[in-house]
Design a protein around this motif. Structure first.
Motif, short mmCIF file in Angstrom:
data_model
loop_
_atom_site.label_atom_id
_atom_site.label_comp_id
_atom_site.label_asym_id
_atom_site.label_seq_id
_atom_site.Cartn_x
_atom_site.Cartn_y
_atom_site.Cartn_z
N ALA A 114 16.93 26.62 41.69
CA ALA A 114 16.59 25.70 42.78
C ALA A 114 15.65 24.60 42.29
N LEU A 115 14.66 24.97 41.47
CA LEU A 115 13.73 23.97 40.95
C LEU A 115 14.43 22.95 40.07
N ALA A 116 15.30 23.45 39.17
CA ALA A 116 16.00 22.55 38.26
C ALA A 116 16.97 21.65 39.01
N GLY A 117 17.72 22.24 39.97
CA GLY A 117 18.68 21.45 40.74
C GLY A 117 17.99 20.39 41.58
N ALA A 118 16.89 20.75 42.24
CA ALA A 118 16.16 19.80 43.06
C ALA A 118 15.53 18.71 42.20
N GLY A 119 15.01 19.10 41.03
CA GLY A 119 14.44 18.11 40.13
C GLY A 119 15.48 17.11 39.65
N MET A 120 16.69 17.61 39.36
CA MET A 120 17.78 16.73 38.94
C MET A 120 18.16 15.76 40.07
N LEU A 121 18.18 16.27 41.31
CA LEU A 121 18.51 15.42 42.45
C LEU A 121 17.47 14.32 42.62
N LYS A 122 16.21 14.66 42.45
CA LYS A 122 15.15 13.65 42.54
C LYS A 122 15.29 12.61 41.43
N ALA A 123 15.71 13.06 40.24
CA ALA A 123 15.92 12.12 39.14
C ALA A 123 17.06 11.15 39.46
N VAL A 124 18.13 11.67 40.04
CA VAL A 124 19.26 10.81 40.42
C VAL A 124 18.82 9.79 41.46
N LEU A 125 18.02 10.21 42.45
CA LEU A 125 17.52 9.28 43.46
C LEU A 125 16.67 8.19 42.82
N THR A 126 15.89 8.56 41.80
CA THR A 126 15.08 7.56 41.10
C THR A 126 15.96 6.49 40.47
N VAL A 127 17.06 6.92 39.85
CA VAL A 127 18.00 5.96 39.23
C VAL A 127 18.62 5.06 40.30
N LEU A 128 19.08 5.66 41.39
CA LEU A 128 19.76 4.90 42.44
C LEU A 128 18.85 3.85 43.06
N THR A 129 17.59 4.21 43.30
CA THR A 129 16.67 3.24 43.92
C THR A 129 16.18 2.20 42.91
N THR A 130 16.02 2.60 41.64
CA THR A 130 15.56 1.66 40.61
C THR A 130 16.54 0.52 40.41
N PHE A 131 17.83 0.84 40.42
CA PHE A 131 18.86 -0.18 40.22
C PHE A 131 19.31 -0.83 41.53
N GLY A 132 18.66 -0.47 42.62
CA GLY A 132 18.98 -1.10 43.90
C GLY A 132 20.27 -0.64 44.53
N TRP A 133 20.79 0.49 44.07
CA TRP A 133 22.04 1.00 44.63
C TRP A 133 21.83 1.80 45.91
N LEU A 134 20.56 2.13 46.19
CA LEU A 134 20.25 2.87 47.41
C LEU A 134 18.87 2.46 47.90
N SER A 135 18.78 2.12 49.17
CA SER A 135 17.52 1.68 49.74
C SER A 135 16.66 2.88 50.14
#
Length: 613
Positions: A114-135
């Protein structure tokens, strides 16, 4: 692979379910707590197909399975009817540090996925918001952010459950103690100030979300309190009175004392690490990067997770970034072996272990499948890990989310570019050291460099050695043995004999390197370095030593023809076991070929195997 059969074999060789106090698993290991470690047959488990290694550390008997560990675990639980809820007062004690590390590890093991999966999801969100693909204002972001943050925010609840389970207390009361620290009535007091009171006693208020140490202290005290209350409270009212008193006592004590103390401890550890990083990030990073693979081998690496999480909750963790040096160094060694080796099996193994390492950060298959097999690579890992860790330590890389160190989890680190550079430096150094200086020892190099098809043309250039029969009887080819571990050649090449007398003699001059307590199997290392396993019977380990009478002990020097074991053929057969005896050359990889005799029957001292060097 049959997970059912592997599970049965593992359970048998750890001494049966009656010898298991409890069992959990992490990303790659089955972590047994055994009542008597001496009953576990370590070598037999290591010889099972599908097992990478066996490690005894931190009071645990750890069987390294690899990525399919969850499947094997499920089958073992079905057979033995035990699992994470299993506890026993018969568990052996260890040193204080081993008990602490083992408790931390066992508490986090069920949560790692659960920790690894949630951490990976947070990392994906960081990418999406950094490149402006998700507000960050969108509903999609908030929903996915809730999914990624939940396990960290409510970590005191989950750890309350797993730790209480480990300590033999009511897990739901443990979880309730953690929940109380996050309950709005308590957290709402923070909005009114940093202090409050409990019956006039001052209370320093803290934010316990994502905290680790406070709940560890609180539940440890609760477990001891529960045992005491059960001794003094009548059993007819224990069901409600023990939990009620436990909550009424532990929650206020946690808020007044344990909680603030735990927070201060976590902050102090973080401050020390940050101090070391600021004073000499390069030295701190080098030490952590170099030693991480060895902590993994000992199974102690999960014991540092609380420190990672506490630092991340306070703004960022430098240790996990430094750890990346040690992790990517292992991947580099695997890549170097893949590029350098000419052996198809080794190349396949290197490739198959490097991919999950690079993508997911799981490197146990690399450690146990390659590094410990080719021990020449051990210093390469340490050197490359030190260099990569030093780069990340020097340049101040920190983990801002918890994640395994891998390429895909790079967004969990900041600055992301420096993290990638430091990690790739470790990977490239590990690969270059392996390619430039080789990974095989001298004997393995000699075997690998000898031409495969020219031995028949120039037989006079080959050196051979002969292994004589240790008993009399009918000869069987190894593939005719009714045991897949032997017949598949997984343990090495050799031959089998159906004995007609119950005596086994030494086939060589050498030393008894292994003698199973049951007397059914003997390992001999000859004076020439040939490693021979004589396994008397199939599955006869289950006889627990009945009908076997060893005449030697481990470490004894023996001469060819010395009596090793007396065994009762008829009684063994009557018990329902075959007496077929495989004779295996376990270091087959060091020789060009192992050629079995063509004879149908052999007598004592007849040649049965020719070793081509």
């Amino acid at each position: 692979m049959s997970y059912d059969k592997l599970a049965k074999d593992i359970l048998q060789f750890v001494g049966g379910d009656q010898n298991v106090s409890s069992l959990v698993h992490c990303a790659t290991r089955l972590r047994f707590k055994l009542k008597d470690n001496k009953k576990a047959q370590k070598t037999e488990i290591q010889n099972l197909q599908g097992i990478l290694s066996v490690v005894e550390s931190g009071g645990q008997f750890q069987v390294v399975v690899g990525s399919h560990v969850a499947n094997v675990y499920d089958e073992i639980v079905k057979i033995g009817n035990f699992g994470v809820n299993s506890n026993s007062t018969d568990e052996p004690k260890g040193t204080v540090m081993s008990i602490i590390f083992e408790t931390i590890s066992r508490s986090f093991s069920p949560l790692i996925g659960a920790l690894a999966g949630a951490g990976m999801l947070k990392a994906v969100l960081t990418v999406l918001t950094t490149f402006g693909w998700l507000s960050q204002e969108s509903g999609t972001y908030h929903i996915l952010s809730a999914a990624g943050n939940a396990v960290f925010y409510f970590l005191p609840i989950m750890l309350g459950i797993t730790l209480a389970t480990k300590l033999g207390a009511n897990p739901f009361v443990g979880g309730t103690i953690g929940a109380a620290l996050l309950e709005p009535n308590l957290t709402g007091l923070l909005a009114e100030g940093k202090t409050s009171s409990f019956f006039g006693i001052p209370v320093v208020l803290m934010d316990y979300s994502s905290s680790v140490f406070p709940i560890f202290i609180a539940v440890s005290i609760y477990a001891a309190l529960e045992k005491f209350l059960k001794k003094v409270i009548h059993k007819d009212v224990q069901m409600f009175l023990v939990p009620m008193l436990s909550l009424a006592i532990i929650v206020p004590l946690t808020v007044m004392a344990f909680g603030p103390f735990g927070v201060y401890v976590g902050n102090a550890i973080g401050a020390v690490i940050n101090f070391l990083s600021d004073k000499s990030g390069i030295l701190t990073g080098a030490v952590i990067g170099a030693t991480w693979p060895f902590l993994t081998i000992l199974g102690l690496h999960w014991g540092l997770v609380p420190i990672f999480l506490a630092n991340i909750a306070n703004g960022g963790d430098p240790i996990l970034a430094m750890v990346a040096g040690g992790v990517f160094a292992q991947m580099g060694v695997a890549l170097g072996i893949f590029l350098k080796t000419k052996d198809r099996k080794v190349k396949t193994l290197a490739g198959s272990t490097a991919v999950p390492g690079l993508l997911a950060g799981v490197t146990e298959p690399i450690i146990y499948g390659l590094i410990l097999r080719f021990k020449r690579t051990v210093p390469y890992v340490a050197i490359a890990g030190a260099i990569g860790g030093a780069v990340n330590g020097l340049l101040g890389v920190k983990a801002i989310n918890f994640a395994f160190t891998a390429l895909l989890t790079a967004p969990a680190f900041s600055p992301i570019g420096i993290y990638i550079i430091g990690s790739l430096v470790a990977l490239v150094c590990g690969a270059l050291l392996t390619i430039l200086f080789g990974f095989e020892d001298k004997k393995q190099q000699e075997v690998a460099n000898k031409p495969e098809n020219k031995s028949e043309d120039k037989p006079s250039l080959m050196k051979t050695a002969s292994i004589v029969s240790p008993l009399t009887g009918d000869v069987k080819l190894l593939n005719q043995v009714n045991d897949q571990v032997f017949s598949s050649g997984a343990l090495g090449k050799g031959i089998a004999i159906e004995p007609n007398t119950g005596k086994v003699f030494s086939p060589v001059d050498g030393v008894i390197s292994t003698l199973f307590p049951t007397g059914h199997a003997i390992g001999i290392t000859s004076d020439e370095g040939i490693e021979i396993l004589i396994h008397i019977g199939i599955d006869t380990v289950q006889l627990d030593g009945k009908y076997y009478d060893p005449q030697i002990k481990q470490g004894d020097q023996v001469k060819q023809g010395d009596l090793l074991v007396n065994f009762d053929i008829e009684r063994i057969k009557e018990a329902g076991y075959q007496v077929t005896t495989p004779i295996i050359i376990t270091n087959t990889i060091n020789y060009l070929d192992i050629i079995p005799t063509n004879a149908e029957r052999v007598a004592l001292d007849d040649s049965i195997l020719t070793i081509v060097k």
